[in-house]
Design a protein around this motif. Structure first.
Motif, mmCIF file in Angstrom:
data_model
loop_
_atom_site.group_PDB
_atom_site.id
_atom_site.type_symbol
_atom_site.label_atom_id
_atom_site.label_comp_id
_atom_site.label_asym_id
_atom_site.label_seq_id
_atom_site.Cartn_x
_atom_site.Cartn_y
_atom_site.Cartn_z
ATOM 1 N N GLN A 220 43.035 21.644 20.244
ATOM 2 C CA GLN A 220 42.996 21.500 21.696
ATOM 3 C C GLN A 220 41.758 22.142 22.301
ATOM 4 O OE1 GLN A 220 44.888 19.797 23.792
ATOM 5 N NE2 GLN A 220 46.305 19.028 22.245
ATOM 6 N N ASP A 221 41.129 23.022 21.575
ATOM 7 C CA ASP A 221 39.933 23.703 22.085
ATOM 8 C C ASP A 221 38.655 22.940 21.752
ATOM 9 O OD1 ASP A 221 38.859 25.867 23.532
ATOM 10 O OD2 ASP A 221 38.269 26.878 21.677
ATOM 11 N N VAL A 222 38.778 21.688 21.327
ATOM 12 C CA VAL A 222 37.594 20.932 20.931
ATOM 13 C C VAL A 222 36.678 20.671 22.116
ATOM 14 C CG1 VAL A 222 38.589 18.625 21.243
ATOM 15 C CG2 VAL A 222 36.809 19.005 19.497
ATOM 16 N N ASP A 223 37.210 20.700 23.338
ATOM 17 C CA ASP A 223 36.340 20.460 24.492
ATOM 18 C C ASP A 223 35.327 21.589 24.677
ATOM 19 O OD1 ASP A 223 38.158 22.353 25.367
ATOM 20 O OD2 ASP A 223 38.237 21.565 27.402
ATOM 21 N N ALA A 224 35.561 22.723 24.053
ATOM 22 C CA ALA A 224 34.596 23.831 24.098
ATOM 23 C C ALA A 224 33.681 23.825 22.874
ATOM 24 C CB ALA A 224 35.334 25.168 24.186
ATOM 25 N N HIS A 225 33.870 22.853 22.004
ATOM 26 C CA HIS A 225 33.070 22.788 20.774
ATOM 27 C C HIS A 225 32.568 21.371 20.532
ATOM 28 C CE1 HIS A 225 34.181 26.877 19.499
ATOM 29 N NE2 HIS A 225 35.339 26.603 20.065
ATOM 30 N N PRO A 226 31.791 20.827 21.453
ATOM 31 C CA PRO A 226 31.236 19.489 21.213
ATOM 32 C C PRO A 226 30.165 19.567 20.132
ATOM 33 C CG PRO A 226 30.249 20.441 23.177
ATOM 34 C CD PRO A 226 31.309 21.413 22.723
#
Length: 608
Positions: A220-226
């Motif tokens: 779910q934290d992928v939006d902070a790890h493009p």
């Protein structure tokens, strides 16, 4: 949008306007010879996962990190497609249902712990995986409804199976619509013709490659790890405050090339200056998010920003009479005046018992409201003259847009509005000075809005013009994300929004009233079978006179039923410091950082 809170790298006066607890800490030290470009966003990002974003500012950041197979020539006008990660332009079947694109070998994702120390090559499977994510219910993608209308064979069924079984979406299940016959070839098969599907392949929000390892590592934290194959990678992120991108050290050899028109002197000069230069030419790109216009303007004057979209409040100071102010000219400030491919509009919730519905009296009410509001007054008073009235649903620079057409969306005629209201029984029955509904119930228009200064100015206009025809309006202020959630759920009566085109396909704007996309693109929840049939036919046709004729028919229906009132196509004034070289606003591409340079000697002289 009224939900941005902080300012970074501003002047001391600007910083004094901020709560101390919200002042951003200084970014990591930057070498004195680093080429850094700083730009102010007037609204906050939402994240950097393309499957979960739909706003312009998040997409602008993502466009510098992720790459689609195609992009746009930076200088060509009218716009032209060119390859980016594709080895050649995509091929299509005679009926435009099968699209095949071959990805260039030897392109690699930026290094990331998710790859466990291995270099990770871009393959066709990464694009197939990225497309499947829009259908995965886990991500609740705002882009899903758009993809659903492309009818990629097998994906809707796969999504429905996950919903029905309540099991995770199965990415390994083969589907007819997404095939990778070899490592570098992607074949997309659609359930109906789409002659403009190559435009989808040029949008990172629809076709940006994602590596499954990254999504699995960060969840779910992928939006902070493009993590992408593009020229920049995310170095720092303070939500709603500061976004820092740094040059991707592993970026492939990519060189400046473009094809400006022969009579485009400015474009030809840029090409002569930069042709053959390795991209990107800068080391760092910083985006600061600032809500209030004064700090933005003061920061630019203090040379804290290299590029700024001039706040409306300061447009008359910056560009009086349409010309750059003498004090700015003396400093070498550069001006670009741009008619945006966008539109502001107000929509009516067609399911609302007061303003919605398809009967004659409901149509009359919406048309009267539209006639009673003056789009030109909005342009002159609130937008400081920076806009042109929207007379069609389509926007400039797109296929099918004809500035000579006029469907009456910007017609201002309060006398006609009063006559319509009188004719259909919207009269003051209880003597309180306000019109009532035909059945005698009070008529109250509830207008959703935000609490920032710009919204207050728009509210004053709406209140004034509605009062002039006897309509009572209540304004319901809220935070933009909260309002958006209410709108998606159908719990907003009226709301004013803006939308910027992401491709030259003007018919995208017809989807704002397309029934199958109700609650997504279609926040008005307008559903009319005749209109939906026109949109489907338009979507399956290549640009040309026959398609344009159907677009005209569709717009005529919208003018009759009035689920949406278009307001303005905005004009923006972009100011850049004299040391920022090569900037030019593109109608659709957002990755300007790839093409700009900084003259360090000129910058040093100006700052000292």
């Amino acid at each position: 949008m009224g939900w941005i809170r902080t300012l970074v790298r501003a002047t001391s006066l600007a910083l004094s306007l901020m709560p101390a607890a919200q002042s951003a800490e200084a970014p990591a030290s930057v070498p004195p010879d680093a080429k850094v470009v700083r730009f102010a966003f007037p609204a906050a990002e939402t994240g950097f996962d393309p499957a979960r974003i739909s706003d312009t500012y998040s997409n602008q950041v993502v466009a510098h990190i992720l790459e689609a197979p195609l992009t746009y020539d930076y200088l060509a006008r009218p716009t032209e497609l060119r390859t980016l990660t594709a080895a050649a332009p995509p091929e299509h079947s005679a009926d435009f249902t099968v699209w095949t694109v071959r990805i260039r070998p030897g392109i690699y994702f930026a290094d990331d712990p998710a790859f466990k120390g291995q270099k990770r090559e871009l393959t066709a499977a990464d694009y197939a995986y990225a497309i499947k994510r829009y259908y995965d219910p886990r991500w609740k993608s705002p882009v899903y409804s758009q993809y659903r209308e492309y009818h990629v064979l097998g994906l809707e069924e796969l999504r429905q199976k996950a919903l029905d079984s309540r099991h995770p979406f199965n990415y390994d299940t083969p589907v007819a619509g997404l095939q990778t016959p070899d490592r570098y070839t992607l074949r997309v098969t659609l359930g109906r013709p789409n002659p403009l599907f190559d435009l989808v392949m040029a949008n990172t929000n629809s076709f940006g490659a994602m590596a499954h390892e990254v999504v699995e590592a960060y969840g779910q934290d992928v939006d902070a790890h493009p993590v992408g194959t593009g020229p920049f990678r995310l170095a720092q992120w303070r939500r709603s405050s500061l976004i820092v991108l740094e040059r991707n050290p592993g970026y492939r050899d990519d060189f400046y090339d473009a094809h400006p028109a022969a009579d485009d002197a400015a474009g030809q000069a840029l090409l002569a200056r930069f042709k053959g230069r390795k991209l990107p030419m800068i080391d760092r790109l910083e985006f600061a998010i600032i809500e209030q216009p004064q700090p933005t303007w003061l920061s630019f004057l203090a040379k804290d920003f290299d590029l700024v979209m001039t706040p409306l409040d300061y447009a008359p100071i910056a560009v009086p009479g349409g010309h750059l102010a003498p004090n700015l000219t003396k400093q070498g400030i550069q001006l670009e005046r741009v008619l945006r491919s966008d539109q502001t509009y107000t929509y009516f919730n067609m399911n609302d018992p007061v303003v919605g519905g398809y009967t004659a009296e409901k149509i009359a009410l919406r048309r009267a409201i539209s006639l009673a509001y003056d789009n030109m007054a909005e342009i002159n008073r609130v937008r400081r003259g920076l806009g042109i009235p929207a007379k069609t649903m389509l926007v400039p620079n797109t296929y099918g847009y004809d500035p000579k057409q006029n469907f009456g969306f910007s017609e201002y005629d309060p006398a006609k509005a009063r006559a319509l209201l009188d004719l259909y029984g919207y009269v003051d029955k209880d003597g309180d000075g306000w019109r009532d509904q035909p059945d005698g119930k009070p008529l109250v228009i509830r207008f959703t809005t935000e609490s920032d200064e710009s919204s207050r100015q728009f509210n004053e206009l709406w209140g004034k013009y509605m009062k002039a025809v006897g309509l009572h309006v209540e304004f319901l202020p809220g935070q933009w994300p909260d309002n958006f959630k209410l709108a998606q759920a159908g719990n907003v009566q009226m709301w004013m929004l803006g939308q910027t085109a992401t491709s030259p396909d003007g018919s995208d704007y017809l989807h704002e009233a397309f029934g199958p996309e109700a609650g997504a693109n279609n926040l008005s929840f307008f559903k009319l079978p005749a209109y939906d049939d026109l949109v489907r036919r338009i979507d399956q046709m290549p640009p040309g006179p026959e398609r344009d004729a159907l677009i005209t028919q569709a717009q005529s229906l919208l003018a009759v039923y009035m689920p949406i009132k278009p307001h303005v196509h905005r004009v923006r004034l972009y100011l850049s410091q004299p040391w920022l070289l090569g900037y030019r606003t593109h109608p659709f591409a957002l990755d300007f950082g790839r093409f700009v340079d900084v003259d360090l000697q000129k910058k040093s002289a100006a700052l000292h």
